[in-house]
Design a protein around this motif. Structure first.
Motif, PDB file in Angstrom:
ATOM      1  N   ALA A 232       0.865  -1.180   0.000  1.00 10.49           N
ATOM      2  CA  ALA A 232       0.000   0.000   0.000  1.00 10.49           C
ATOM      3  C   ALA A 232       0.898   1.224   0.000  1.00 10.49           C
ATOM      4  O   ALA A 232       1.996   1.201   0.564  1.00 10.49           O
ATOM      5  N   LEU A 233       0.458   2.310  -0.648  1.00  6.41           N
ATOM      6  CA  LEU A 233       1.249   3.534  -0.749  1.00  6.41           C
ATOM      7  C   LEU A 233       0.444   4.715  -0.223  1.00  6.41           C
ATOM      8  O   LEU A 233      -0.661   4.995  -0.697  1.00  6.41           O
ATOM      9  N   VAL A 234       1.013   5.410   0.780  1.00  4.64           N
ATOM     10  CA  VAL A 234       0.406   6.605   1.359  1.00  4.64           C
ATOM     11  C   VAL A 234       1.418   7.734   1.244  1.00  4.64           C
ATOM     12  O   VAL A 234       2.609   7.545   1.532  1.00  4.64           O
ATOM     13  N   THR A 235       0.988   8.903   0.811  1.00  4.74           N
ATOM     14  CA  THR A 235       1.876  10.060   0.750  1.00  4.74           C
ATOM     15  C   THR A 235       1.391  11.124   1.726  1.00  4.74           C
ATOM     16  O   THR A 235       0.218  11.165   2.096  1.00  4.74           O
ATOM     17  N   PHE A 236       2.307  11.996   2.139  1.00  5.20           N
ATOM     18  CA  PHE A 236       1.903  13.105   2.994  1.00  5.20           C
ATOM     19  C   PHE A 236       2.760  14.333   2.706  1.00  5.20           C
ATOM     20  O   PHE A 236       3.937  14.232   2.377  1.00  5.20           O
ATOM     21  N   SER A 237       2.110  15.476   2.776  1.00  3.69           N
ATOM     22  CA  SER A 237       2.777  16.783   2.773  1.00  3.69           C
ATOM     23  C   SER A 237       2.085  17.576   3.871  1.00  3.69           C
ATOM     24  O   SER A 237       2.271  17.298   5.042  1.00  3.69           O
ATOM     25  N   ASP A 238       1.200  18.555   3.491  1.00  3.12           N
ATOM     26  CA  ASP A 238       0.401  19.204   4.528  1.00  3.12           C
ATOM     27  C   ASP A 238      -0.770  18.318   4.953  1.00  3.12           C
ATOM     28  O   ASP A 238      -1.350  18.489   6.023  1.00  3.12           O
ATOM     29  N   GLU A 239      -1.139  17.350   4.112  1.00  2.00           N
ATOM     30  CA  GLU A 239      -2.157  16.375   4.459  1.00  2.00           C
ATOM     31  C   GLU A 239      -1.741  15.028   3.876  1.00  2.00           C
ATOM     32  O   GLU A 239      -0.811  14.942   3.061  1.00  2.00           O
ATOM     33  N   ALA A 240      -2.422  13.969   4.303  1.00  2.00           N
ATOM     34  CA  ALA A 240      -2.072  12.624   3.852  1.00  2.00           C
ATOM     35  C   ALA A 240      -3.100  12.100   2.856  1.00  2.00           C
ATOM     36  O   ALA A 240      -4.279  12.448   2.904  1.00  2.00           O
TER      37      ALA A 240
END
Length: 538
Positions: A232-240
């Motif tokens: 599974a791939l999750v990214t985050f910056s100011d939100e996820a």
């Protein structure tokens, strides 16, 4: 099931500090802390700070390394850990096992950039555990225990204490406790893996050697995972954001590559949001009978949402205990939030590593990650019992934030470390024997839980005075010499002191000689790092 943001803070830091530990095989390429107050030392370590200097008791009792003492040729100074104290000894040293290497990797990167690492970022055990060892492997799924040592002074014992405390070389021995697990025999031996990657795509990740290296690493990993693994791939910056829910690799490699290739840096760094979303996906997609992991890839420079570790730590611990989901961190970047990463990984029963080049990334994903998917031991702890009849003083080099109360060694509810197949764990002690002592020096015991049944097991090893009385540099074990060089280097960088510590110039020379005799490229890199530290200092 959603997890609170408060509990996620600690998780993120741990992952960042940890290393990616997840693939199958790879083809081609490629304070005062005397032993009666260690609980306090561990608590202080949890805020990312290194414990204060601790003296060694005159009749035993280990302590944390001293600050403000040059590890080179200068004499012992006020505050040196090897000055004697009036504290009562207990002759026991207990700690959780740790196979992290991020501190050493980031120190090398910092020195290569012409900067000296911050002392608080130096963890000697991670320097020591970055190098191959020569311990025998056990036949079963437990540990082998090897204990040896040598005197750091000359063969004739000419080197005496630099000052009045005997902290030179001739009065002391270095004692190495080595633990080793059996490697996996084949690629298909491990259970399937369900891996949730939490990827930092914040603005700071735009720097070369950050997101580009992460994408390259994930691409390598995608090709090396087995068909029955899931990702599974999750990214985050100011939100996820979830980019890919838990998906069998099988016929989906092209789809996974497309998602990875599409990642671009943007906005700020909300590690808390990324960790929370990542654990939500890991819990939702967890597979019974599989190894469930969250892997955090980041520079760990949190600047949005929760930026402290405590709240996230609670969340990591809950997921670990309830679902058996562990956390691994891979750090990147010339500026790197080492303390946050390391705390999160420890709380999440994980490990940390650091990469700054494609070669290092390939090594992590192809060579190291396979040893982290499967586990040989859970909640592993070590306890070394020194014999008061022969031992006058001792000190464990490093492991300050992995300290365990002596009475909790056999308390299996107290967290230890997780160790995979083919791992080695080394603990190095400075030990001062009593004058004329002969006989038993110490017994080392490792205790762990079977990863599947949770049944406890123990293994022991011991050492006698004649096994630690030889000269370190003249005919001794080459791998023990490498261990000593790594420890001396780490203590020098953090302003600590060890018996018989050479200056940086001599230390670099010894490392170069060892690189030639062992034909080990990692030792050659160590020699270059020491030379760079000397240039930065000068």
């Amino acid at each position: 099931m959603k997890l609170s943001a408060r509990t996620y803070r600690g998780v993120l830091a741990a992952v960042l500090a940890g290393g990616m530990l997840l693939t199958a095989g790879c083809g081609g390429g490629g304070g005062q802390a005397d032993r009666t107050s260690q609980g306090g030392a561990k608590e202080r370590a949890n805020d990312g700070a290194r414990p204060d200097p601790a003296p060694i008791a005159p009749d035993g009792g280990g302590g944390a390394p001293a600050t403000g003492v040059d590890g080179g040729a200068d004499g012992a100074r006020e505050g040196d850990a090897f000055r004697e104290s009036e504290r009562a000894p207990d002759y026991l040293s207990t700690f959780a096992l740790d196979v992290d290497t991020a501190s050493y990797g980031y120190a090398r990167r910092t020195l290569a950039d012409g900067r000296r690492p911050e002392p608080g970022q130096i963890r000697p055990e991670e320097f020591i555990n970055s190098f191959r060892q020569d311990y025998p492997r056990p036949n079963g799924d437990g540990f082998s225990v090897t204990v040896d040592g040598a005197r750091p002074g000359s063969a004739e014992g000419e080197i005496r204490g630099r000052g009045d405390d005997g902290a030179g070389g001739g009065d002391w021995s270095l004692v190495r406790v080595g633990l080793s697990t059996r490697p996996s025999d084949r690629k298909g031996e491990r259970p399937p893996a369900a891996l949730t990657f939490v990827i930092d795509i914040s603005g700071s990740m735009a720097e070369p050697g950050r997101l580009d290296l992460v994408k390259e690493s994930l691409g390598i990993l995608t090709d090396e995972l087995r068909d029955d693994d899931s990702i599974a791939l999750v990214t985050f910056s100011d939100e996820a954001k979830t980019r890919l829910p838990m998906t069998r690799v099988d016929d989906n490699r092209d789809r996974i590559h497309e998602v990875i290739d599409s990642l671009e840096p943007t906005d700020s760094t909300n590690v808390e949001a990324g960790v929370q979303q990542g654990y939500d996906e890991a819990v939702e997609g967890r597979r019974r009978g599989a190894t469930n992991r969250v892997v955090l890839l980041s520079d760990a420079l949190a600047n949005t949402g929760e930026t402290e570790a405590d709240a996230i730590l609670d969340r990591i611990d809950d997921a670990r205990r309830t679902y058996g989901i562990t956390l691994f961190g891979v750090g990147v970047g010339s500026e790197y939030g080492d303390a946050l990463m390391e705390r999160l990984a420890d709380k999440g029963d994980g490990h940390t590593t650091y990469v700054s080049t494609s070669e290092q990334a390939r090594k992590v994903f192809c060579d190291q990650l396979p040893t982290h998917v499967e586990l040989r031991a859970r909640d592993a702890k070590a306890q070394v019992a020194f014999d008061p009849k022969t031992v006058q003083q001792f000190r464990l080099i490093g492991y300050e934030n992995r300290a365990v109360e002596d009475e909790d060694f056999r308390n299996d509810t107290v967290d230890g470390g997780e160790v995979g197949p083919g791992h080695t764990v080394t603990a190095l002690y400075a030990v001062r024997l009593r004058e004329g002592a002969s006989g038993h020096v110490a017994t080392a015991t490792v205790r762990w839980l079977d990863p599947r049944t949770r049944a406890p097991h123990e293994q022991t090893g011991s050492v006698e005075t004649d096994a630690v009385d030889g000269a370190l540099w003249d005919g001794g074990s080459k791998r023990l010499q490498v261990t000593a060089v790594a420890a001396y280097f780490a203590e020098s960088l953090r302003g600590g002191s060890m018996p018989g510590a050479p200056g940086l110039g001599e230390l670099a020379g010894r490392a170069r000689k060892l690189a030639g005799s062992t034909e080990d490229g990692a030792v050659r890199e160590l020699a270059e790092a020491i030379a760079q530290a000397q240039r930065v200092r000068d």
